[in-house]
Design an enzyme around this catalytic site. Structure first.
Site, PDB file in Angstrom:
ATOM      1  N   ASP A 163       0.859  -1.186   0.000  1.00 37.74           N
ATOM      2  CA  ASP A 163       0.000   0.000   0.000  1.00 37.74           C
ATOM      3  C   ASP A 163       0.892   1.232   0.000  1.00 37.74           C
ATOM      4  O   ASP A 163       1.718   1.411   0.897  1.00 37.74           O
ATOM      5  CB  ASP A 163      -0.901  -0.020   1.238  1.00 37.74           C
ATOM      6  CG  ASP A 163      -2.032   0.992   1.139  1.00 37.74           C
ATOM      7  OD1 ASP A 163      -1.973   1.866   0.264  1.00 37.74           O
ATOM      8  OD2 ASP A 163      -2.978   0.905   1.952  1.00 37.74           O
ATOM      9  N   ASP A 222      -3.088   2.433  -5.973  1.00 42.30           N
ATOM     10  CA  ASP A 222      -1.944   2.510  -5.064  1.00 42.30           C
ATOM     11  C   ASP A 222      -1.764   1.286  -4.175  1.00 42.30           C
ATOM     12  O   ASP A 222      -1.001   1.345  -3.208  1.00 42.30           O
ATOM     13  CB  ASP A 222      -2.066   3.757  -4.187  1.00 42.30           C
ATOM     14  CG  ASP A 222      -3.292   3.723  -3.291  1.00 42.30           C
ATOM     15  OD1 ASP A 222      -4.260   3.035  -3.642  1.00 42.30           O
ATOM     16  OD2 ASP A 222      -3.264   4.375  -2.230  1.00 42.30           O
ATOM     17  N   GLU A 223      -2.427   0.195  -4.472  1.00 38.36           N
ATOM     18  CA  GLU A 223      -2.222  -1.001  -3.657  1.00 38.36           C
ATOM     19  C   GLU A 223      -2.512  -2.258  -4.458  1.00 38.36           C
ATOM     20  O   GLU A 223      -3.274  -2.248  -5.419  1.00 38.36           O
ATOM     21  CB  GLU A 223      -3.091  -0.957  -2.398  1.00 38.36           C
ATOM     22  CG  GLU A 223      -4.576  -0.833  -2.652  1.00 38.36           C
ATOM     23  CD  GLU A 223      -5.386  -0.805  -1.363  1.00 38.36           C
ATOM     24  OE1 GLU A 223      -5.147  -1.674  -0.494  1.00 38.36           O
ATOM     25  OE2 GLU A 223      -6.238   0.077  -1.219  1.00 38.36           O
TER      26      GLU A 223
END
Length: 514
Positions: free
Chosen positions: A18, A112-113
């Protein structure tokens, strides 16, 4: 299985990476003056929403999905910046590239993860997993310049919880032997899939931790939360998570929507807004090389009543003129009495590319009729009165859908601006909030051509960003990720040497003007 951490090959390790406060961290990286300052990314208008908040801003209670006005009251000294989606997407691609180098299969959850399950870690010891996670985080920082938190555990849920425990910029490996001890005292809301409503239902019966949920009878949980959702969440609370790490399915829907600073009261304004939104949807549809049969329009009134209308065409199309005509007609029936607070357009029912023909179908008073096909360049058809001057590219959320929990979460985070949002096959999860309160793809106000956060370039001073403008002047901070904190200069707003610049140049040294 011979033992929780015996090192046998049947031990499974899933890792969750993350990017910490992704949007705000990108802004702090590429605008070094902001590195240690509170930053809010989002819409600055009266209905703006926070898309991302730096950790320095979170200390004061600001967070993603919060109305920008509320966030600014909590953190009045924060720097507020509009989102730069193309830059976020470019950096996200680099992060996913690093993950692909570490594992043959990865499952992106959002921009983003992502999850990975490296075959090389099957049966590995916790120390080996920790060493792997350290190398992964180092590689991401070297490639992007940004921090990332990594969690590892026996499945997706535990890995996700581990990465939360690791934030910011940390690594947490939950060994199989300590899994129960780590999960038990955590708030029940830590489980991905339990939102405010289900959390409150559990609280009323005294279940406020994962351990207490795990100790309940499965039938009782199903009775409170529903059969499918309750059964799945009860399994996850007990650490049972055999969901595979797999690539995400193809998008079932492409949509865009806008919340307006002031309610629209004239149908001409509604038509113009729908046409503008269709441009964003069409851009993504063309980029994906697909065609759609179904158009849906959503309209939300000032008193928060939402109306939707849909129509399915005879065959798939990706003609902007066709999609816009359908959406405009639907809007006329979706818009009720009073002003319109929000408008959204989505396309679905994807099929093969439309047949090669000089004509496409458009709606008319007599039904569907043939009309000349528009150019595929993405230009707005004559008469719409709009000019295409670029746009945000792919939209993104700072937090994404739940990794196949089977539950439909109840609250979102990481709200974006008016941009295209792809809705994956998997059920939506935390972070799939509506695109509200921002207009990153709109043309600048001709009366005030510069707005705070704009990327600019100057032949003498290099790449910079606008800190403020007014009264014929513009203040620019000239700096990039490569230069470190830079100087501020105030220039004539009409200075011909000052031009708009690609946001990517604030990140890539080789693209930065010198």
């Amino acid at each position: 299985m011979t033992g929780p951490d015996s090192g046998t090959a049947d031990l499974r390790w899933v890792l969750h990476l993350d990017m910490d406060a992704f949007f705000a961290s990108v802004e702090q990286l590429t605008r070094p003056t902001l590195a240690d300052r509170p930053v809010l990314v989002g819409g600055a208008g009266p209905r703006g929403v926070v898309a991302g908040a730096s950790y320095q801003a979170r200390v004061f209670g600001a967070r993603s999905a919060m109305p920008m006005g509320q966030a600014r009251r909590r953190c009045p000294h924060a720097t507020v910046l509009p989102p730069r989606f193309p830059l976020y997407k470019a950096i996200s691609d680099q992060v996913m590239g690093v993950l692909a180098e570490f594992s043959p299969v990865l499952e992106p959850v959002s921009v983003d993860e992502a999850f990975i399950e490296p075959p090389s870690l099957a049966g590995a010891s916790p120390s080996d997993v920790e060493a792997f996670g350290t190398r992964l985080r180092t590689a991401v920082r070297e490639r992007t310049g940004l921090p990332a938190s990594v969690g590892a555990g026996s499945g997706k849920q535990v890995a996700k919880i581990a990465s939360e425990l690791a934030k910011p910029d940390g690594l947490r490996v939950i060994a199989h032997a300590e899994q129960e001890a780590v999960l038990a005292p955590l708030p029940v809301r830590s489980l991905w899939g339990i939102g405010p409503v289900s959390g409150e239902a559990l609280r009323k019966i005294g279940v406020d931790t994962i351990g207490r949920l795990a100790a309940m009878d499965g039938r009782e949980v199903a009775g409170i939360l529903g059969s499918a959702v309750g059964t799945e969440l009860h399994r996850l609370a007990r650490g049972i998570d055999d969901r595979p790490v797999a690539p995400r399915g193809a998008a079932k829907q492409i949509s865009a929507e806008t919340t307006f600073d002031a309610d629209l009261t004239a149908m001409t304004a509604v038509h113009e807004a729908v046409a503008s939104i269709c441009v964003s949807v069409h851009r993504r549809l063309v980029a994906d090389g697909r065609a759609a049969r179904t158009v849906t329009v959503k309209a939300r009134t000032g008193d928060f009543v939402t109306h939707t209308r849909s129509e399915t065409t005879p065959f798939p199309t990706r003609e902007l003129s066709t999609l816009t005509a359908v959406a405009r007609r639907l809007a006329e029936t979706a818009v009720g009495e009073g002003g319109v607070r929000l408008l959204g357009v989505s396309v679905s029912g994807f099929g093969d590319e439309p047949p090669l023909a000089l004509f496409d179908a458009v709606p008319s008073a007599q039904g569907w009729a043939a009309a000349p096909a528009a150019e595929s360049s993405g230009d707005v058809p004559p008469g719409l009165g709009l000019a295409l001057t670029g746009g945000p590219g792919d939209a993104a959320t700072e937090a994404g859908p739940a990794p196949g929990t089977g539950a439909v979460p109840e609250i979102g985070a990481g709200v974006l601006g008016t941009a295209v949002t792809a809705h994956p096959t998997a059920p939506a999860g935390p972070g799939t909030a509506a695109a509200e309160g921002m207009r990153p793809d709109r043309d600048p106000d001709p009366g005030r051509p510069w707005r705070a956060g704009d990327d600019v370039a100057h032949p003498e001073y290099g790449h910079g960003w606008v800190q403020g403008a007014g009264h014929g002047r513009v203040t620019v901070r000239f700096e990039t990720a490569a230069t470190g904190p830079g100087r501020t200069r105030t220039l004539d707003a009409a200075d011909p040497a000052l031009s708009r610049a690609d946001p990517l140049r604030s990140w890539h040294p080789e693209d930065t003007a010198t």
